[in-house]
Design a protein around this motif. Structure first.
Motif, PDB file in Angstrom:
ATOM      1  N   MET A   1       0.928  -1.440   0.014  1.00 50.86           N
ATOM      2  CA  MET A   1      -0.040  -0.283  -0.018  1.00 50.86           C
ATOM      3  C   MET A   1       1.006   1.198   0.041  1.00 50.86           C
ATOM      4  SD  MET A   1      -2.582   1.678   0.428  1.00 50.86           S
ATOM      5  CE  MET A   1      -2.416   3.459   0.523  1.00 50.86           C
ATOM      6  N   ALA A   2       1.778   1.325   0.907  1.00 53.58           N
ATOM      7  CA  ALA A   2       2.709   2.539   1.038  1.00 53.58           C
ATOM      8  C   ALA A   2       3.517   2.642  -0.376  1.00 53.58           C
ATOM      9  CB  ALA A   2       3.638   2.296   2.111  1.00 53.58           C
ATOM     10  N   ASN A   5       0.225   2.557  -3.572  1.00 47.29           N
ATOM     11  CA  ASN A   5      -0.975   3.298  -3.842  1.00 47.29           C
ATOM     12  C   ASN A   5      -0.821   4.584  -3.458  1.00 47.29           C
ATOM     13  OD1 ASN A   5      -2.835   1.339  -4.993  1.00 47.29           O
ATOM     14  ND2 ASN A   5      -3.240   0.549  -2.896  1.00 47.29           N
ATOM     15  N   GLU A   6       0.499   4.952  -2.955  1.00 48.35           N
ATOM     16  CA  GLU A   6       0.730   6.394  -2.323  1.00 48.35           C
ATOM     17  C   GLU A   6       0.350   7.402  -3.504  1.00 48.35           C
ATOM     18  OE1 GLU A   6       1.534   8.073   0.867  1.00 48.35           O
ATOM     19  OE2 GLU A   6       1.683   5.923   1.004  1.00 48.35           O
ATOM     20  N   GLN A   8      -1.687   7.468  -5.845  1.00 49.38           N
ATOM     21  CA  GLN A   8      -3.043   7.469  -5.822  1.00 49.38           C
ATOM     22  C   GLN A   8      -3.726   8.018  -4.861  1.00 49.38           C
ATOM     23  OE1 GLN A   8      -3.101   3.240  -6.998  1.00 49.38           O
ATOM     24  NE2 GLN A   8      -4.597   3.696  -8.431  1.00 49.38           N
ATOM     25  N   LEU A   9      -3.114   7.914  -3.511  1.00 52.78           N
ATOM     26  CA  LEU A   9      -3.580   8.564  -2.557  1.00 52.78           C
ATOM     27  C   LEU A   9      -3.502  10.000  -2.564  1.00 52.78           C
ATOM     28  CD1 LEU A   9      -2.514   6.694   0.627  1.00 52.78           C
ATOM     29  CD2 LEU A   9      -4.951   7.056  -0.066  1.00 52.78           C
ATOM     30  N   ARG A  10      -2.190  10.430  -3.037  1.00 54.45           N
ATOM     31  CA  ARG A  10      -1.902  11.807  -3.329  1.00 54.45           C
ATOM     32  C   ARG A  10      -2.841  12.473  -4.208  1.00 54.45           C
ATOM     33  NH1 ARG A  10       1.599  13.512   0.696  1.00 54.45           N
ATOM     34  NH2 ARG A  10       2.790  11.529   1.409  1.00 54.45           N
ATOM     35  N   GLN A  11      -3.598  11.644  -5.138  1.00 51.93           N
ATOM     36  CA  GLN A  11      -4.303  12.215  -6.033  1.00 51.93           C
ATOM     37  C   GLN A  11      -5.391  12.662  -5.701  1.00 51.93           C
ATOM     38  OE1 GLN A  11      -5.059   8.935  -9.457  1.00 51.93           O
ATOM     39  NE2 GLN A  11      -4.190  10.483 -10.679  1.00 51.93           N
ATOM     40  N   LEU A  12      -5.947  12.185  -4.407  1.00 49.95           N
ATOM     41  CA  LEU A  12      -7.286  12.122  -3.805  1.00 49.95           C
ATOM     42  C   LEU A  12      -7.280  13.747  -3.512  1.00 49.95           C
ATOM     43  CD1 LEU A  12      -8.196   8.954  -1.853  1.00 49.95           C
ATOM     44  CD2 LEU A  12      -8.686   9.750  -4.076  1.00 49.95           C
ATOM     45  N   ARG A  13      -5.976  14.247  -3.091  1.00 48.17           N
ATOM     46  CA  ARG A  13      -5.911  15.770  -2.826  1.00 48.17           C
ATOM     47  C   ARG A  13      -6.375  16.772  -3.591  1.00 48.17           C
ATOM     48  NH1 ARG A  13       0.250  17.391  -1.259  1.00 48.17           N
ATOM     49  NH2 ARG A  13       0.439  15.628   0.100  1.00 48.17           N
TER      50      ARG A  13
END
Lengths: 174, 184
Positions: A1-2, A5-6, A8-13
């Motif tokens: 995950m780290a 998907n990191e 992609q997580l930032r994309q949520l920003r």
């Protein structure tokens, strides 16, 4: 995950668009809160009003009721002419004026006395407002100048009151 | 917060807008608002999970930012600063809801899943995040998405920094498992 998907997580920003424009309500609340002017400008306006009232009261007392009273010159303290008095000097004069005989204010008619007290309270509040703003922005030269002027104006009002009170007492033969 | 480096507008232009806003220029502040509103609303939405509450929190965050603007010293970017304000507003609002209802947080505003208006490629992650337990989700949102430091998030949530790290680890594990399962 780290690892995977990191990004992609930032994309949520990137954010989500609200369903409506929130700015008009924000602007309304901001405008209501600041009521058009910064605190120090309101304080300055109050000072002008208060000093105007104080000077008017002092002068009307002198001219309308006590014109020509010789005792005036004998008891009137000098009005501070200098724009640059030291703080110690200012405080000394202010203390002397504030601790003047109780009869100074008492000698004024009740209506005038009430207006003077109200004006002085307004000046006092204005000084506090300016000092609060100066705590936030101690280098603001405009605020510093305003504080100095306000303190001088307070002194001037106190002086005028003392003149009027003294003259009133002298007029009564006290 | 080291990585909530939000690219709302170019730094020089942003600083000029901030200075103008600090001198009372509401139009400059509106430009800052327009540059950041989507991100701020996104943060609020993820934390409160209710559109009306998220809108309220977004508005409150910008009103608070305007009020505190004279104290903004540009040690961080305006975006970073306003994100911090928004996170505190949203979390504070949630705490109020908990105090009033004396119960757990409302999970969602309706029975269906919360749908975020984000690109499809991140939709699965978004849904998986929403399914996380509250504590893990908060930490993942604040640390994982918005890049707040553990120390900041610990302060915001009123938990120990170690708990924050543990929650983030747990959130990532849960998310990995969920996405892996969905991938199969």
């Amino acid at each position: 995950m780290a690892d995977s998907n990191e990004p992609q997580l930032r994309q949520l920003r990137e954010g989500i668009r609200p369903s409506r424009d929130l700015w008009p309500d924000i602007e309304k609340r901001i405008t209501a809160r600041r009521s058009g002017l910064p605190t120090w400008v309101r304080a300055a306006a109050l000072v002008v009003l208060a000093v105007g009232a104080g000077v008017w009261i002092g002068q009307s007392e002198r001219t309308a009721k006590l014109a020509g009273n010789k005792a005036e010159h004998a008891v009137a303290p000098p009005i501070m002419a200098s724009a640059c008095v030291s703080e110690a000097q200012y405080r000394r004069v202010r203390t002397a004026l504030l601790s003047a005989p109780a009869g100074t204010l008492a000698a004024l008619p009740p209506e005038s006395r009430q207006r003077v007290l109200s004006s002085l309270a307004t000046v006092h509040d204005a000084v506090q407002d300016i000092e609060t703003e100066l705590e936030r922005d101690s280098t603001n030269s405009l605020l510093q100048e305003l504080l100095l002027t306000t303190c001088q104006d307070e002194t001037r009002v106190l002086t005028e009151v003392q003149i009027a009170g003294s003259a009133e007492r002298a007029g009564r033969g006290i | 917060m080291n990585s909530v480096a939000v690219e709302g507008c170019n730094p020089e232009g942003e600083l000029a807008l901030v200075v103008r806003a600090q001198h009372g220029d509401l139009r400059a502040f509106e430009k800052l608002y327009r540059a950041y509103v989507d991100r701020i609303y996104g943060l609020c939405m993820r934390l409160v999970r209710n559109t009306a509450t998220a809108e309220d929190c977004t508005q409150q965050a910008f009103v608070n930012a305007w009020t505190a603007l004279p104290e903004f010293k540009a040690r961080s970017s305006f975006g970073t600063w306003v994100h911090r304000i928004a996170a505190n507003v949203a979390l504070s609002d949630r705490r109020k809801v908990v105090r009033v209802s004396q119960g757990p947080l409302p999970e969602q505003e309706s029975s269906g899943p919360v749908i975020f208006d984000t690109p499809m490629e991140v939709h699965d992650i978004e849904a998986a995040i929403q399914a996380l337990p509250d504590g893990a989700r908060d930490v993942l949102i604040l640390c994982g998405i918005y890049g707040f430091s553990h120390a900041e998030v610990a302060t915001m949530l009123g938990i120990a920094e170690g708990t924050c790290r543990a929650q983030l680890h747990r959130a990532r594990e849960l998310l990995r498992g969920r996405l892996h399962l969905e991938g199969n």
